[in-house]
Structures are given as C-alpha cells and as structure tokens.
Design a protein around this motif. Structure first.
Motif, PDB file in Angstrom:
ATOM      1  N   LEU A  21       1.182  -0.775   0.083  1.00 61.71           N
ATOM      2  CA  LEU A  21      -0.028   0.467  -0.097  1.00 61.71           C
ATOM      3  C   LEU A  21       0.623   1.066  -0.318  1.00 61.71           C
ATOM      4  O   LEU A  21       1.462   1.833   1.062  1.00 61.71           O
ATOM      5  N   VAL A  22       0.611   2.152  -1.529  1.00 61.69           N
ATOM      6  CA  VAL A  22       1.144   3.420  -1.203  1.00 61.69           C
ATOM      7  C   VAL A  22       0.340   4.604  -0.691  1.00 61.69           C
ATOM      8  O   VAL A  22      -0.773   4.721  -0.691  1.00 61.69           O
ATOM      9  N   VAL A  23       1.421   5.412   0.802  1.00 63.05           N
ATOM     10  CA  VAL A  23       0.136   6.621   1.094  1.00 63.05           C
ATOM     11  C   VAL A  23       1.398   7.786   0.868  1.00 63.05           C
ATOM     12  O   VAL A  23       1.906   7.840   0.600  1.00 63.05           O
ATOM     13  N   TRP A  24      -0.059   8.915   0.037  1.00 62.94           N
ATOM     14  CA  TRP A  24       0.578   9.866  -0.121  1.00 62.94           C
ATOM     15  C   TRP A  24      -0.547  10.575   0.979  1.00 62.94           C
ATOM     16  O   TRP A  24      -1.738  10.416   0.776  1.00 62.94           O
ATOM     17  N   CYS A  25       0.351  11.433   1.894  1.00 64.18           N
ATOM     18  CA  CYS A  25      -0.528  12.671   3.164  1.00 64.18           C
ATOM     19  C   CYS A  25       0.515  13.882   3.585  1.00 64.18           C
ATOM     20  O   CYS A  25       1.495  13.637   3.072  1.00 64.18           O
ATOM     21  N   THR A  26      -0.396  14.428   3.578  1.00 66.35           N
ATOM     22  CA  THR A  26       0.187  16.060   4.391  1.00 66.35           C
ATOM     23  C   THR A  26      -0.453  16.246   5.446  1.00 66.35           C
ATOM     24  O   THR A  26      -1.530  16.244   5.402  1.00 66.35           O
ATOM     25  N   GLU A  27      -0.245  17.350   6.124  1.00 65.86           N
ATOM     26  CA  GLU A  27      -1.095  17.276   7.906  1.00 65.86           C
ATOM     27  C   GLU A  27      -2.427  18.169   7.605  1.00 65.86           C
ATOM     28  O   GLU A  27      -2.624  18.001   8.134  1.00 65.86           O
TER      29      GLU A  27
END
Length: 488
Positions: free
Chosen positions: A387-393
């Motif tokens: 699973l690849v997750v791209w995130c920012t706060e």
C-alpha cells in the motif's frame, strides 16, 4: 412484641437490597454472556501477544489482509490541494475577488483576495481527472490512485497537525501509525527493523521523531531512521579479523542465552537482548540495503537519482530507491519524508509568502522520484501487496494572505491519496466546496484515513488496542470509519 414490616422505618431496606441484588446479578450475568459472545465472534478489543524475545516476529491480522507492507510519502509543510489534486474552475473565475463571508483573519494574519491556482490543470488518463502541471510524472498515475478530497484535521498548526496525522492525537506522546502497525503485525524480515523512517535529505519535519515514535507502546516499535545519503556502516573493530569478530558475537549470544535461562519470565531482559541482537544484525544487513552502487543506470535515471543539476532531488530519489529495497526485503512499514522544517517554507511545502516560487522547487524534488517509486514497485510485482500512501498534514486557503503571494493553513478540507494493494484505482472520493475552502460531502476526519490504512492491512482499528494508564488506547481514539468507497 412483634413489629409489622410496614411499621418499621427500615422495613423495606432488606427487600430493596434483595431486589437490587437480583437486578444487578441479572445485569452482570447478561454482561458476561455478551462478552462471551463478542469474544467468540472476535469483536472485542484484543492486544497482540508479543514475545519479548521476538518482538518483530510475524503475527496474524484480524482478517485476511489486502496489503502486507506500507510506504508512506509524507509531504511536510501542508501541500496546497489547490495547486495539485483538487481542481476548482470557480476559483479561476473569482480570481482577485474577496471571499464572501470568509474570515477576515486566518492563521497567520489578515486574509487577502481569492487567488487562482498557480499552475495549469489538464485532464489525465482514462478517467480524465484534472491534475496540476506542477507534478506531471505523478499526474500520469492518476488512473491508479484513489483520491480522498474531503479530509479534515483537528489542528491548523504544523506540529500538532503532524502529530494528528501520524498518531491520531494532536498531543505528544502517542504512538505513530507505523508503530501501531508493527506492534500488531511484526515483520517478515528479522535482520532489518520492522519500521524504517527515511527523513528528507534537507532534515526532519517540524515534529521530528514524534512522527515515528512509539509513544506508550514498547520501545521496540519505534521507527528506525536512516537514509541512502547517511547509511549505517558495519563498524568492525580495527585490527580484528572477520572470523574473530564473528566468534566474539557468537560468544556474546551464548552468554545472553544463558543469562536469560537464569532469569525466566524476565520480559524486560528478553526485550533488551532482542534489541541488542537486532542492532548487531543491522550492522551487516543495513549497509547492504543502503548501498545503491549495484543499482543499474536505467533505474537511477528513472528515479532521477543521477540528476547532477539538482542534488536535493537526486538525494530524495535515492531515498525512494531505498524505500523500494526495504520493501523488497520484507520491511513492514517505510515512512518517506519529503520536506524538512524551516521557517518560511524554504525547505518544505509551507507556502505562505511566495507559493509558486517555493512549489517550483519542491514539486521538482517530489514528482519524478515518487512516481518512479510507484512504477518500480508495480514493475517488480510488489505493488500487489504494498500500500502506497501520499499524505500531508492539512491544506491551504483559496485566498492569498494579505500582502503576500501565498496561502494560509486550512485544516477544513484537503486531499490525501492511496494506491496499490487493495485500493480501487481511478477514484475521486469526497468533495470540497467550489472554492476548495471546506469539505462539504463525504467529509472524513483523518481518523477515517488511518482506519482505512489499518483495514487494508487486515486490522480492525477498533480492536487494535493497548492499555495505558487504565485506558484502552487505539490509533483512532474513539472515532474512525473505514472509507469503503476507495477499497477494491
């Protein structure tokens, strides 16, 4: 003389006590029966059973998992959804106008007028999703991605918001997502850490090790930090032959085992020995995995790791290659940071003053290496179980700050995305309003995002708990729902 029960001021006490006793007994028996039924059906919270001598041993998930491993690409500084993934033509039409009913003052000061996206958008792939020209390589992958456009955070300040994304709490001292995952599932590789955090080549995010800390979980589940640019070296004592070094290690191992036999049941001793043994094995395994000299030229070129014109991009690209190598080795959780803490957003995505100028720099560093990582995982057959997750706060406001050419903090509606194992490709879920100010449909707090990640790993976020200070704690607090619309 006999006294009738009705005449006594205490006459009814024994009768009431008996009644209360019978009622309480019935309730208690019902609770026991309910607990038995819930336990039989696997619906009660259940902490994993950890062998202190083998804290990273693989453990069973609550139900069959879609993903075995996770790569998190964490863009620190709060990437603007309006310059990347969330296309708002109405914002273009209202460029330069004040936001009707909008706040006069935002996080960092007075609000200016609405400002159009600073990059052009165009349709991508078979879905035709509109994505920014700032990230052309990632834009080519939109048919494989499930976007969640309606996330919200509980803080508009970087430090607490990083905490909330990484740990489910705005406060310090809570376990990170990677710590929860490795506490629950262990790892397939016993010679490398179960959880590796790879900081940005320019430094660490604002909250530093809180993003990969174990909080109140056992210390064994803290993320281990290293990178391709600062690899761990095997420190063999000078003048000592390899055979003698190995013999010394074997002797220490026998002594540790004997000491442990003399103190049966001492879990702290077992955990300490396990930690030292892993550190010793890492002296051999980590230098091997961080040495990228064996990577073929076409892979370095694919990631941009050979880009001599942009050393920071090349260094981040090498970190992306390292992330792939760790996944190949069976490391459970890899957290890859893009952006480091610095005032004014010079080293991260905190675009307050000169957003376009800053994002021209940050976008180039992120785009090609991150896209190449996803492609490389797919080409090697690893994306089927990763699973690849791209995130920012959090996200950014639709207006510029007064007197500046950048956007202020916006925790009320922003975008993160998933791709890979168990994820429905080509999905855009959730909606912000016409200007991108607030999430207005299918609104999801970050609790839901984390619950969904755990679900893809075969974990029920309500059952994954750890008792701390008398409270059964979990990553999602008492919140969280799986976002089923992004599941394959």
């Amino acid at each position: 003389m006999s006294v009738s029960r009705d005449a006594s001021p205490f006459a009814d006490r024994s009768w009431l006590d008996r009644r209360r006793f019978l009622a309480d007994a019935a309730t208690g028996l019902g609770a026991v029966a309910l607990a038995n039924l819930l336990g039989r059906d696997g619906l009660l919270a259940a902490s994993p059973q950890i062998d202190p001598a083998r804290p990273y041993a693989p453990r069973q998930s609550h139900f069959p998992a879609k993903a075995k491993n996770v790569v998190v690409i964490f863009c620190a500084g709060a990437v603007s959804q309006l310059e990347t993934w969330d296309y708002k033509p109405e914002l273009i039409r209202q460029d330069g106008k004040p936001l009707e009913g909008g706040p006069a003052v935002t996080f960092q000061g007075p609000a200016g007028n609405l400002a159009r996206p600073q990059y052009s958008f165009r349709p991508r792939g078979e879905t035709g999703k509109m994505v920014s020209d700032m990230i052309p390589h990632l834009a080519e992958l939109t048919d494989e991605i499930a976007f969640i456009h309606s996330l919200t955070s509980e803080s508009n300040t970087h430090g607490p918001a990083e905490n909330f994304l990484s740990t489910g709490s705005v406060l310090d001292g809570f376990p990170s997502l990677g710590s929860w995952v490795t506490y629950a599932l262990g790892s397939e590789n016993q010679d490398l850490p179960a959880y590796v955090a790879i900081p940005d080549p320019r430094g660490v995010p604002q909250n530093g090790s809180n993003n990969w800390g174990p909080g109140f979980l056992p210390a064994a589940f803290q993320g281990t930090t290293f990178s391709a640019s600062a690899p761990v070296r095997h420190l063999q004592p000078p003048g000592v032959a390899a055979e003698a070094d190995q013999a010394t290690r074997s002797l220490l191992d026998r002594m540790n085992r004997r000491h442990l036999q003399q103190h049966p049941g001492d879990s702290k001793l077992a955990a300490r020995i396990a930690s030292y043994e892993l550190a010793a094995r890492m002296q051999l395994s980590v230098p091997e995995v961080t040495d990228l000299n064996g990577e073929p030229a076409h892979i370095l070129r694919q990631y941009g790791a050979d880009d001599e014109s942009n050393p920071t991009k090349a260094a981040f690209a090498r970190n992306c290659i390292l992330a792939r190598r760790l996944i190949e080795k069976g490391v459970r959780f890899v957290q890859l940071f893009n952006g480091a803490y610095a005032s004014g957003g010079k080293l991260n995505w905190d675009g307050h003053q000169k957003l376009k100028e800053q994002y021209d720099v940050h976008g180039e560093i992120l785009d090609q290496p991150a896209a190449a990582l996803i492609r490389d995982l797919r080409q090697r057959g690893l994306l089927e179980e990763t699973l690849v997750v791209w995130c920012t706060e959090f996200g950014r406001m639709p207006m510029f700050q007064k007197g500046a050419h950048g956007r202020d903090h916006n925790p009320d509606g922003f975008t993160c995305w998933l791709t890979g194992a168990g994820v429905k490709p080509g999905v855009s879920h959730g909606v912000t309003d016409d200007l991108g100010r607030r999430a207005v449909a299918d609104v999801h707090p970050l609790y839901d995002f984390n619950a969904t990640i755990l679900h893809l790993l075969g974990m029920d976020h309500e059952r994954l708990t750890f008792k701390h200070n008398g409270i059964e704690r979990r990553l999602t607090n008492v919140e969280g729902h799986v976002i089923k619309e992004v599941l394959a």
